[in-house]
Design an enzyme around this catalytic site. Sequence first.
Site, PDB file in Angstrom:
ATOM      1  N   THR A 127      12.965  -6.682 -10.550  1.00  0.00           N
ATOM      2  CA  THR A 127      12.602  -8.126 -10.770  1.00  0.00           C
ATOM      3  C   THR A 127      11.357  -8.221  -9.793  1.00  0.00           C
ATOM      4  O   THR A 127      11.252  -8.113  -8.741  1.00  0.00           O
ATOM      5  CB  THR A 127      13.811  -9.078 -10.270  1.00  0.00           C
TER       6      THR A 127
ATOM      7  N   SER B 116      -3.321  -3.622  -0.944  1.00  0.00           N
ATOM      8  CA  SER B 116      -2.217  -4.233  -0.299  1.00  0.00           C
ATOM      9  C   SER B 116      -2.576  -5.855  -0.003  1.00  0.00           C
ATOM     10  O   SER B 116      -3.742  -6.153   0.431  1.00  0.00           O
ATOM     11  CB  SER B 116      -1.749  -3.689   1.074  1.00  0.00           C
TER      12      SER B 116
ATOM     13  N   CYS C 270       3.802   5.252  17.550  1.00  0.00           N
ATOM     14  CA  CYS C 270       4.266   5.316  18.923  1.00  0.00           C
ATOM     15  C   CYS C 270       5.944   5.800  18.987  1.00  0.00           C
ATOM     16  O   CYS C 270       6.585   5.302  18.038  1.00  0.00           O
ATOM     17  CB  CYS C 270       4.443   4.036  19.449  1.00  0.00           C
TER      18      CYS C 270
ATOM     19  N   GLY D 229       0.777  -1.261  -0.086  1.00  0.00           N
ATOM     20  CA  GLY D 229      -0.145  -0.083  -0.031  1.00  0.00           C
ATOM     21  C   GLY D 229       0.877   1.201   0.037  1.00  0.00           C
ATOM     22  O   GLY D 229       0.421   2.128  -0.776  1.00  0.00           O
ATOM     23  N   THR D 230       2.050   1.224   0.706  1.00  0.00           N
ATOM     24  CA  THR D 230       2.802   2.651   0.765  1.00  0.00           C
ATOM     25  C   THR D 230       3.547   2.923  -0.507  1.00  0.00           C
ATOM     26  O   THR D 230       3.134   3.958  -0.928  1.00  0.00           O
ATOM     27  CB  THR D 230       3.799   2.296   2.054  1.00  0.00           C
TER      28      THR D 230
HETATM   29  C1  LIG Z   1      -5.411   3.050   4.693  1.00  0.00           C
HETATM   30  C2  LIG Z   1      -3.928   2.148   4.431  1.00  0.00           C
HETATM   31  N1  LIG Z   1      -3.138   2.754   3.435  1.00  0.00           N
HETATM   32  C3  LIG Z   1      -1.865   2.281   3.494  1.00  0.00           C
HETATM   33  C4  LIG Z   1      -1.357   1.514   4.241  1.00  0.00           C
HETATM   34  C5  LIG Z   1       0.054   0.895   3.883  1.00  0.00           C
HETATM   35  O1  LIG Z   1      -0.040  -0.273   3.320  1.00  0.00           O
HETATM   36  P1  LIG Z   1       1.276  -1.372   3.363  1.00  0.00           P
HETATM   37  O2  LIG Z   1       1.420  -1.762   4.899  1.00  0.00           O
HETATM   38  O3  LIG Z   1       1.017  -2.557   2.439  1.00  0.00           O
HETATM   39  O4  LIG Z   1       2.455  -0.669   3.019  1.00  0.00           O
HETATM   40  C6  LIG Z   1      -2.018   0.975   5.388  1.00  0.00           C
HETATM   41  C7  LIG Z   1      -1.642   0.182   6.233  1.00  0.00           C
HETATM   42  O5  LIG Z   1      -1.778  -0.193   7.373  1.00  0.00           O
HETATM   43  C8  LIG Z   1      -3.517   1.326   5.491  1.00  0.00           C
HETATM   44  O6  LIG Z   1      -4.212   1.129   6.598  1.00  0.00           O
END
Ligand SMILES: Cc1ncc(COP(=O)(O)O)c(C=O)c1O
Length: 382
Positions: free
Chosen positions: A237, A199, A327, A71-72
């Site tokens: 890759t 993700s 945290c 996701g990031t």
């Molecule tokens: C809403 C949201 N976006 C993005 C992410 C990041 O995803 P990833 O952990 O796959 O990088 C998260 C992870 O908690 C999330 O809850």
Amino acid sequence: MNPIYLDHAATTPVHPDVLEAMLPFYTAFFGNPSSTHSFGRGTRTALNRFRDSTAKLLACPPSQLIFTSGGTESNNMAIFGIVNADKVGKKHIITTQIEHHAVLHPCERLESLGYEVTYLPVDPTGLIQIEDVEAAIRPDTALISMMYVNNEVGTIQPIEQVGQLARSRQIPFHVDAVQALGKLSLNLDTLPVDLMSLSAHKIYGPKGVGALYISKNMMVSPHVYGGSQERKRRAGTENVAGIAGFAKAVEIFLPMMEQMQPKVVELRQIMISVLEQQLGLESFTINGHKEQSIPHILNISFPGISTETLLMNLDLEGVAAASGSACTSGSLETSHVLKAMKLPENVTASAVRFSFGMGNSIEQIETTAQKLAAIVKRLRKI
Ligand SMILES: Cc1ncc(COP(=O)(O)O)c(C=O)c1O
């Protein structure tokens, strides 16, 4: 004491079938999918199959799905990719105050580079107002980026409405759907969305793998340069085993979504009603929207007791829950989401997030609620 895991919004365990689907790509099918020999071709064929099956379940053409590290990365790729591809110098982005840091921090980086970002406010339930989106749009708006489901309180944003507005103004629309995958139906054929981040590890897939959907004709600059993988949009890759796991998780859990929903609703209800019986209705508050939210996330505050104390006591009792906030150096910061919802200080400072998943049983939830009620009673006496 068997620990009880109630932090599925943070991550989920890899499902055994998912693991099984991944293993051959560490052993027999280890070839590099870019290699032209038979080892490479075998892996390439499998990779194509994973892309096809994932795309089918999301109702999008396979060529519009790029596999990423999660996701990031997908959020970063969408945000920087759109603004870097812009040729006319648009310098404005619209997002919300309650996004995940994987959206907020790229936006802050863009601000430091001279972009302007509008962070839309939310109401006390965590919902944005469509009028606010409309009012924020400028001739130089390059992108609207909004999450589908909030990871702390579970509130669902009106993505269809925002998407239609974005389409009518020809503004690219990115949706962080990391918490929506497997919870809400994501039909990319009908949703008015240009980019969508996904993700694997929130749906019983492996960590470090995900995807970015990019609609046809959307120009997105690559953010890593190197080989020609992913149609020259994401060099490197491919994480074939991870992608195999992601595809398997999508294949298993997307069709199960509706079946899962009543079970999760029941778990949530049990948790609330035990707390109600034990503590009384007025001794806690539930944060988030009553209807426009996913049942999987239950964010509760117990005014007068700090989040940290609650989490520590729950942990000692074998219950893993979370606070939405980061945290830093051993102490919890107040959640930016709850702050943006303008909840009273005693509510933001005492919020705990429970997130339910497939492995949770009714007994576990009853036990958790009983333990939690006992902790709250004890701490309130002190
Ligand atoms: C809403 C949201 N976006 C993005 C992410 C990041 O995803 P990833 O952990 O796959 O990088 C998260 C992870 O908690 C999330 O809850």
